[in-house]
Design an enzyme around this catalytic site. Structure first.
Site, PDB file in Angstrom:
ATOM      1  N   LYS A  54      36.942  31.163  32.901  1.00  0.00           N
ATOM      2  CA  LYS A  54      36.676  31.869  34.165  1.00  0.00           C
ATOM      3  C   LYS A  54      37.543  31.244  35.237  1.00  0.00           C
ATOM      4  O   LYS A  54      37.926  30.075  35.123  1.00  0.00           O
ATOM      5  CB  LYS A  54      35.202  31.696  34.559  1.00  0.00           C
ATOM      6  N   ASP A  58      36.498  40.288  38.116  1.00  0.00           N
ATOM      7  CA  ASP A  58      35.087  39.940  38.312  1.00  0.00           C
ATOM      8  C   ASP A  58      34.798  40.321  39.769  1.00  0.00           C
ATOM      9  O   ASP A  58      35.478  41.212  40.308  1.00  0.00           O
ATOM     10  CB  ASP A  58      34.854  38.438  38.033  1.00  0.00           C
TER      11      ASP A  58
HETATM   12  P1  NDP Z   1      32.186  43.744  42.589  1.00  0.00           P
HETATM   13  O1  NDP Z   1      32.933  42.842  43.497  1.00  0.00           O
HETATM   14  O2  NDP Z   1      32.827  45.008  42.143  1.00  0.00           O
HETATM   15  O3  NDP Z   1      30.756  44.091  43.207  1.00  0.00           O
HETATM   16  C1  NDP Z   1      29.825  43.091  43.495  1.00  0.00           C
HETATM   17  C2  NDP Z   1      28.656  43.612  44.262  1.00  0.00           C
HETATM   18  O4  NDP Z   1      27.737  42.557  44.514  1.00  0.00           O
HETATM   19  C3  NDP Z   1      29.017  44.158  45.610  1.00  0.00           C
HETATM   20  O5  NDP Z   1      28.059  45.135  45.996  1.00  0.00           O
HETATM   21  C4  NDP Z   1      28.950  42.897  46.467  1.00  0.00           C
HETATM   22  O6  NDP Z   1      28.837  43.166  47.836  1.00  0.00           O
HETATM   23  C5  NDP Z   1      27.719  42.226  45.908  1.00  0.00           C
HETATM   24  N1  NDP Z   1      27.789  40.740  46.088  1.00  0.00           N
HETATM   25  C6  NDP Z   1      28.793  39.891  45.726  1.00  0.00           C
HETATM   26  N2  NDP Z   1      28.503  38.612  46.033  1.00  0.00           N
HETATM   27  C7  NDP Z   1      27.308  38.643  46.603  1.00  0.00           C
HETATM   28  C8  NDP Z   1      26.478  37.642  47.158  1.00  0.00           C
HETATM   29  N3  NDP Z   1      26.838  36.338  47.147  1.00  0.00           N
HETATM   30  N4  NDP Z   1      25.274  38.037  47.651  1.00  0.00           N
HETATM   31  C9  NDP Z   1      24.916  39.339  47.621  1.00  0.00           C
HETATM   32  N5  NDP Z   1      25.661  40.326  47.120  1.00  0.00           N
HETATM   33  C10 NDP Z   1      26.833  39.998  46.624  1.00  0.00           C
HETATM   34  O7  NDP Z   1      31.804  42.845  41.318  1.00  0.00           O
HETATM   35  P2  NDP Z   1      31.416  43.323  39.850  1.00  0.00           P
HETATM   36  O8  NDP Z   1      30.629  44.577  39.905  1.00  0.00           O
HETATM   37  O9  NDP Z   1      32.632  43.239  39.013  1.00  0.00           O
HETATM   38  O10 NDP Z   1      30.473  42.117  39.375  1.00  0.00           O
HETATM   39  C11 NDP Z   1      29.062  42.110  39.631  1.00  0.00           C
HETATM   40  C12 NDP Z   1      28.387  41.119  38.701  1.00  0.00           C
HETATM   41  O11 NDP Z   1      28.637  41.487  37.343  1.00  0.00           O
HETATM   42  C13 NDP Z   1      28.876  39.675  38.810  1.00  0.00           C
HETATM   43  O12 NDP Z   1      27.802  38.804  38.520  1.00  0.00           O
HETATM   44  C14 NDP Z   1      29.920  39.568  37.705  1.00  0.00           C
HETATM   45  O13 NDP Z   1      30.112  38.235  37.289  1.00  0.00           O
HETATM   46  C15 NDP Z   1      29.231  40.390  36.630  1.00  0.00           C
HETATM   47  N6  NDP Z   1      30.089  40.925  35.585  1.00  0.00           N
HETATM   48  C16 NDP Z   1      31.201  41.643  35.875  1.00  0.00           C
HETATM   49  C17 NDP Z   1      31.976  42.166  34.867  1.00  0.00           C
HETATM   50  C18 NDP Z   1      33.153  43.016  35.136  1.00  0.00           C
HETATM   51  O14 NDP Z   1      33.750  43.495  34.170  1.00  0.00           O
HETATM   52  N7  NDP Z   1      33.528  43.264  36.378  1.00  0.00           N
HETATM   53  C19 NDP Z   1      31.655  41.929  33.447  1.00  0.00           C
HETATM   54  C20 NDP Z   1      30.400  41.216  33.240  1.00  0.00           C
HETATM   55  C21 NDP Z   1      29.681  40.736  34.287  1.00  0.00           C
HETATM   56  P3  NDP Z   1      30.013  42.626  48.822  1.00  0.00           P
HETATM   57  O15 NDP Z   1      31.340  43.013  48.194  1.00  0.00           O
HETATM   58  O16 NDP Z   1      29.733  43.316  50.098  1.00  0.00           O
HETATM   59  O17 NDP Z   1      29.880  41.120  48.890  1.00  0.00           O
HETATM   60  O1  2IT Z   2      31.783  38.226  33.269  1.00  0.00           O
HETATM   61  C1  2IT Z   2      32.559  38.909  32.556  1.00  0.00           C
HETATM   62  O2  2IT Z   2      32.319  39.124  31.362  1.00  0.00           O
HETATM   63  C2  2IT Z   2      33.743  39.492  33.185  1.00  0.00           C
HETATM   64  N1  2IT Z   2      33.930  39.343  34.386  1.00  0.00           N
HETATM   65  C3  2IT Z   2      34.739  40.243  32.353  1.00  0.00           C
HETATM   66  C4  2IT Z   2      35.646  39.294  31.622  1.00  0.00           C
HETATM   67  C5  2IT Z   2      36.806  39.933  30.910  1.00  0.00           C
HETATM   68  O3  2IT Z   2      37.639  39.148  30.434  1.00  0.00           O
HETATM   69  O4  2IT Z   2      36.893  41.150  30.798  1.00  0.00           O
END
Ligand code: NDP
Ligand code: 2IT
Length: 448
Positions: free
Chosen positions: A128, A168
């Site tokens: 990461k 992420d």
């Molecule tokens: P995005 O940046 O696309 O969206 C994140 C969302 O969460 C936004 O609505 C954001 O609001 C909010 N957010 C972020 N940080 C905070 C915080 N500290 N407190 C409150 N709200 C918060 O991220 P993703 O959708 O990609 O990721 C969301 C979650 O899923 C994370 O935990 C990530 O690690 C996990 N994840 C993501 C994957 C991926 O492929 N993208 C795969 C597996 C897991 P704002 O932008 O206004 O802060």
């Molecule tokens: O938390 C996760 O699994 C991710 N942000 C996606 C990682 C990836 O390599 O696609």
């Protein structure tokens, strides 16, 4: 806390050594809790120092990122890559750009990623990275200059067979494009070193939807196995409205569920008849924020300015999809009181440990993120395969592969849960099933 003395002593020492890394310690505590049943019956785990070796990342890279703002002022951020464990394959995991990013958060994420990637069955190690860069309010030019400068250091540590970053929080198509462009220029090669790329230059269909869709496919497996039900007609709450939350909402609607509440950092919106998901998708196209505007379109919706109050609303299914530690004990109590019976984590570690234990005590079906959100990295793995073959797969093929992978992950976790705890304990099941493959690979490859 742990029955095993080995785990107890090691956790105490880890707590002392990393006392300033609460998120990392939380992830290790959850993992050790799940390892208790197997550590005692297999003395080789201790003999090979497996847990000691697992909790230390193979390498942590920390560097300075300087970039020039539109106002011509020079800015400095901290950049990181945590290369956690490469026993199964190249380090693989996302990059997070958010002001809260620090070593503790990236270590917890890299640690969990190792077991998540193992569960996918693909040859992927865990890693990461990211930066405390805040893209909010930045122009595209500023984001591009930041990404280019970040890659000017990161490029020497990654490669399509070494370490393959992806997105992420705060890192999507736009950032991946800028990062990839700079890597290609410096290295003069097009080997697909990042995943989540744009479709014109080696990206995979279904990657952007994969995590959110995968969460729903996993929740469907849970409903079917434990309750003999489908998701149709269920009331669903989703926190976050970013890449994961939004695609979870779209798939939930497609499967006939009602998404009754969603949130962002500014608050939540609730409507008991189901939210207007198309509108939210449109409002969040550029930035994942919609809650303050939603009522302008639908007056009968309820808006609350505290995002964690979303868990006070009644639902059948809760999908925390925003960030770590966003579902607390109080939230878990409200969910149970209001009839929720299934919690499936889309984000990484969104549920605090005490909340997780409470939900399990109340016999709520609970799926940890390292199993339920593995669809994203699985399709990243498929993107790597397509890049290596120089041949893209179709949307249908990839969606089928994603569904199949989520089903397999569910059954791996279910079977390990049945063997080592009870069939409903997917925390034990997912951790043990993820661990066993990494353990075998580490032993086979000797002490390195
Ligand atoms: P995005 O940046 O696309 O969206 C994140 C969302 O969460 C936004 O609505 C954001 O609001 C909010 N957010 C972020 N940080 C905070 C915080 N500290 N407190 C409150 N709200 C918060 O991220 P993703 O959708 O990609 O990721 C969301 C979650 O899923 C994370 O935990 C990530 O690690 C996990 N994840 C993501 C994957 C991926 O492929 N993208 C795969 C597996 C897991 P704002 O932008 O206004 O802060
Ligand atoms: O938390 C996760 O699994 C991710 N942000 C996606 C990682 C990836 O390599 O696609």
């Amino acid at each position: 806390m742990f029955k095993s003395k080995y785990l107890k002593d090691l956790f105490d020492a880890t707590k002392k050594r990393y006392s300033t890394q609460p998120e990392f310690l939380q992830a290790v505590e959850e993992f050790f809790g799940a390892m208790d049943p197997i550590v005692n019956e297999d003395p080789n785990i201790e003999k090979h120092g497996i847990m000691e070796r697992l909790i230390e990342p193979e390498r942590i890279i920390k560097f300075k990122v300087t970039w020039v703002g539109d106002d011509e002022k020079v800015n400095v951020n901290r950049g990181y890559r945590v290369q956690y464990n490469s026993a199964l394959g190249p380090f693989k995991g996302g990059l997070r750009f958010h002001p809260s990013v620090n070593e503790s958060i990236l270590k917890f994420l890299g640690f969990e990623q190792t077991f998540k990637n193992s569960l996918t069955g693909l040859p992927l190690g865990g890693g990461k990275g990211g930066s405390d860069f805040d893209s909010k309010g930045k122009s595209d030019g500023e984001i591009m200059r930041f990404c280019q400068n970040y890659m000017q250091e990161l490029y020497r540590h990654i490669g399509s067979d070494t370490d393959v970053p992806a997105g992420d929080i705060g890192v999507g198509y736009k950032e991946i494009g800028f990062l990839y462009g700079m890597y290609r220029k410096i290295r003069n090669e097009n080997t697909g070193v990042l995943t989540g790329k744009g479709l014109t230059y080696g990206g995979s269909l279904v990657r952007k939807e994969a995590t959110g869709y995968g969460v729903l496919y996993f929740a469907q497996e849970m409903l079917s196995k434990y309750r003999n039900e489908s998701i149709e007609g269920k009331q669903v709450i989703i926190s976050g409205s970013g890449k994961v939350g939004m695609h979870a909402a779209l798939k939930a609607r497609e499967l006939g569920a009602y998404v009754v509440a969603m949130s962002d950092v500014n608050g939540y919106v609730y409507h008991k008849n189901g939210l207007d998901i198309s509108l939210i998708a449109k409002l969040t196209e550029d930035i994942p924020e919609f809650s303050t505007q939603y009522k302008d379109y639908h007056q009968s919706a309820e808006y609350g300015e505290n995002p964690t109050d979303i868990w006070k609303k009644p639902c059948d299914i809760a999908l925390p999809c925003a960030t770590q530690n966003e579902l607390f004990l109080d939230s878990a109590k409200s969910l149970v009181k209001n009839g929720c019976y299934l919690v499936c984590e889309g984000a990484n570690m969104p549920t605090t440990l005490d909340a997780t234990h409470y939900l399990q005590q109340k016999d709520i079906l609970f799926a940890p993120g390292k199993a339920a959100n593995a669809g994203g990295v699985a399709v990243s793995g498929f993107e790597m395969t397509q890049n290596a073959m120089h041949t893209p797969w179709t949307y249908k093929e990839l969606d089928e592969k994603l569904k199949h992978t989520m089903k397999q992950i569910f059954y791996k976790a279910y079977e390990a849960a049945e063997k080592y705890a009870d069939p409903r304990n997917l925390v034990v099941g997912a951790n043990v099933a993820g661990f066993l493959r990494v353990y075998e690979a580490m032993v086979d490859q000797g002490v390195i």
